[in-house]
Design a protein around this motif. Structure first.
Motif, mmCIF file in Angstrom:
data_model
loop_
_atom_site.group_PDB
_atom_site.id
_atom_site.type_symbol
_atom_site.label_atom_id
_atom_site.label_comp_id
_atom_site.label_asym_id
_atom_site.label_seq_id
_atom_site.Cartn_x
_atom_site.Cartn_y
_atom_site.Cartn_z
ATOM 1 N N UNK A 56 0.849 -1.194 0.000
ATOM 2 C CA UNK A 56 0.000 0.000 0.000
ATOM 3 C C UNK A 56 0.887 1.247 0.000
ATOM 4 N N UNK A 57 0.627 2.141 -0.945
ATOM 5 C CA UNK A 57 1.425 3.364 -1.077
ATOM 6 C C UNK A 57 0.502 4.576 -1.042
ATOM 7 N N UNK A 58 0.813 5.520 -0.186
ATOM 8 C CA UNK A 58 0.046 6.755 -0.088
ATOM 9 C C UNK A 58 0.837 7.934 -0.619
ATOM 10 N N UNK A 59 0.145 8.899 -1.175
ATOM 11 C CA UNK A 59 0.790 10.093 -1.737
ATOM 12 C C UNK A 59 0.066 11.337 -1.241
ATOM 13 N N UNK A 60 0.822 12.275 -0.683
ATOM 14 C CA UNK A 60 0.267 13.538 -0.212
ATOM 15 C C UNK A 60 0.777 14.654 -1.108
ATOM 16 N N UNK A 61 -0.137 15.389 -1.730
ATOM 17 C CA UNK A 61 0.258 16.486 -2.616
ATOM 18 C C UNK A 61 0.449 17.770 -1.820
ATOM 19 N N UNK A 62 1.132 18.723 -2.425
ATOM 20 C CA UNK A 62 1.120 20.070 -1.871
ATOM 21 C C UNK A 62 -0.179 20.738 -2.321
ATOM 22 N N UNK A 103 -1.612 16.046 9.125
ATOM 23 C CA UNK A 103 -2.744 15.108 9.206
ATOM 24 C C UNK A 103 -2.815 14.143 8.022
ATOM 25 N N UNK A 104 -2.550 14.643 6.815
ATOM 26 C CA UNK A 104 -2.596 13.775 5.636
ATOM 27 C C UNK A 104 -1.502 12.705 5.680
ATOM 28 N N UNK A 105 -0.296 13.119 6.042
ATOM 29 C CA UNK A 105 0.808 12.162 6.144
ATOM 30 C C UNK A 105 0.514 11.120 7.223
ATOM 31 N N UNK A 106 0.018 11.586 8.355
ATOM 32 C CA UNK A 106 -0.284 10.668 9.453
ATOM 33 C C UNK A 106 -1.389 9.681 9.107
ATOM 34 N N UNK A 107 -2.310 10.096 8.260
ATOM 35 C CA UNK A 107 -3.400 9.193 7.888
ATOM 36 C C UNK A 107 -2.864 7.941 7.214
ATOM 37 N N UNK A 108 -1.860 8.124 6.351
ATOM 38 C CA UNK A 108 -1.271 6.966 5.680
ATOM 39 C C UNK A 108 -0.379 6.171 6.632
ATOM 40 N N UNK A 109 0.438 6.864 7.405
ATOM 41 C CA UNK A 109 1.356 6.178 8.318
ATOM 42 C C UNK A 109 0.579 5.349 9.334
ATOM 43 N N UNK A 114 2.758 0.936 3.430
ATOM 44 C CA UNK A 114 4.150 0.516 3.339
ATOM 45 C C UNK A 114 5.075 1.648 2.941
ATOM 46 N N UNK A 115 4.537 2.661 2.274
ATOM 47 C CA UNK A 115 5.327 3.825 1.870
ATOM 48 C C UNK A 115 4.407 5.027 1.770
ATOM 49 N N UNK A 116 4.870 6.152 2.286
ATOM 50 C CA UNK A 116 4.118 7.401 2.167
ATOM 51 C C UNK A 116 4.992 8.445 1.487
ATOM 52 N N UNK A 135 9.338 6.156 13.628
ATOM 53 C CA UNK A 135 10.626 5.681 13.088
ATOM 54 C C UNK A 135 10.538 4.401 12.261
ATOM 55 N N UNK A 136 9.447 3.663 12.384
ATOM 56 C CA UNK A 136 9.320 2.421 11.616
ATOM 57 C C UNK A 136 8.610 2.608 10.281
ATOM 58 N N UNK A 137 8.150 3.824 10.010
ATOM 59 C CA UNK A 137 7.452 4.099 8.752
ATOM 60 C C UNK A 137 8.444 4.355 7.629
ATOM 61 N N UNK A 138 8.111 3.902 6.429
ATOM 62 C CA UNK A 138 8.902 4.218 5.234
ATOM 63 C C UNK A 138 8.325 5.467 4.584
#
Length: 356
Positions: A56-62, A103-109, A114-116, A135-138
């Motif tokens: 699972x890969x998440x992407x946060x835009x500006x 908040x957006x980054x944390x939602x995926x983490x 597996x990667x944000x 620290x365990x998040x990619x």
């Protein structure tokens, strides 16, 4: 004997039903477009055949948004391609303001991705906070360097690519005036500006380069207004490095060309923007291989080789920046030959392009 016979008959019927049931289960396992591994005598579903099916890969835009026709869009398209090729699960969250970044980054983490990805220089501080707290998040970021052992940072030599489109602009302009429109002032956009100016001046010392900044990446109306001013001041080519704001520059150029009068051009950024806005207004584009960077790092996660704590700077030598093949539609071979000449000088180190 009669009772024993009946008991045996019941057992035989029960055994036949069990065997039939097993046969049906095996058949269903191979249904719905499953890939069959006949050599091993096993069946495998199409999802199982794709290496990244469990990733699972998440992407946060500006704030420029995922459809900015620029680097956010390139990043998302890279994940779309990986989904088709390897079956990764992917999702994006669009930031409406800087307050949305954490908040957006944390939602995926916190969702166990597996990667944000954080796309854009502006997300650097937010990603640092999230990286330290998890620290365990990619994690990975485009256009910024985040010093954390679980973050891969990808930057580009925008100044080198901008130098080359500056050569095109300097040799093409008929008014000896060209414009540059940046989004918000930052080291990344400054690299675009100074590289572009250096390229123009290298081939046309008499040309004037007029820089201006929109202060935003999501304001196409502002980009259109700034472009109008620059064209009114005599510029016939504008290079915007401003995300969605730059779309307004194309709109203004199209309107002017449709109305007749002096022909004006726009130089695209990050992607081959002639594919979006047309050859009639796009002189060339300065490509950043953001899509390649996103695919490469995401592939590391799929392969289990993610390299947190690293910084990769993609240059002309790496084919990280450059011009698209479609440039030949509007740029003469003489100018393209000059571009290639300067490209080789930059790669060899004969020319060092300023970055600030």
């Amino acid at each position: 004997m009669n009772r024993a016979f009946k008991f045996s008959l019941v057992m035989v019927l029960a055994l036949m039903m069990i065997l039939a049931g097993c046969g049906n289960k095996k058949e269903n396992a191979g249904g719905n477009g499953a890939a069959s591994n006949t050599g091993a005598g096993n069946t495998q579903t199409s999802d199982e055949a794709k290496k990244g099916a469990d990733i699972k890969v998440g992407l946060v835009t500006d704030i420029g948004g995922v459809n900015d026709k620029s680097f956010n869009q390139s990043s998302w398209e890279a994940l779309e391609a990986l989904s088709k090729e390897q079956g990764i699960q992917h999702k994006y969250l669009q930031s409406n303001s800087s307050a949305d970044y954490i908040p957006n980054l944390n939602q995926f983490v916190q969702g166990g991705y597996n990667l944000t990805w954080a796309i854009g220089f502006d997300l650097g501080d937010a990603l640092k906070q999230v990286a330290d707290a998890n620290p365990n998040a990619n994690l990975a970021i485009i256009d910024s360097v985040v010093d954390a052992p679980n973050v891969e940072s990808i930057t580009f030599a925008e100044n080198e690519g901008a130098f080359l489109v500056g050569v095109v602009a300097g040799m093409t302009t008929k008014t000896n005036k060209v414009g540059f429109i940046g989004g918000a002032e930052s080291p990344v956009i400054k690299r675009f500006e100074v590289g572009f100016q250096a390229g123009v001046k290298a081939v046309n010392p008499n040309a004037e380069v007029i820089p201006t900044y929109a202060g935003a990446y999501d304001k196409p109306d502002v980009g259109k207004s700034l472009a109008s001013q620059l064209y009114n001041d005599g510029a016939d080519i504008i290079f915007p490095a401003a995300g969605q704001t730059g779309n307004g520059v194309f709109n203004e150029a199209k309107a002017r060309n449709n109305a007749g009068g002096t022909k004006v051009w726009v130089i695209g950024v990050d992607k081959d923007q002639s594919l979006e806005f047309g050859d009639d207004v796009t002189l060339t584009s300065m490509i950043k291989r953001v899509d390649v960077a996103v695919k490469n790092v995401t592939q590391q996660v799929i392969d289990g080789t993610f390299k947190g704590g690293t910084v990769t700077n993609l240059t002309l030598k790496d084919d990280g920046v450059g011009l698209p093949e479609t440039s030949k539609k509007n740029v003469s071979q003489e100018i393209l030959d000059k571009v290639e000449e300067y490209k080789q000088k930059i790669i060899s180190g004969e020319i060092t392009v300023p970055a600030e």
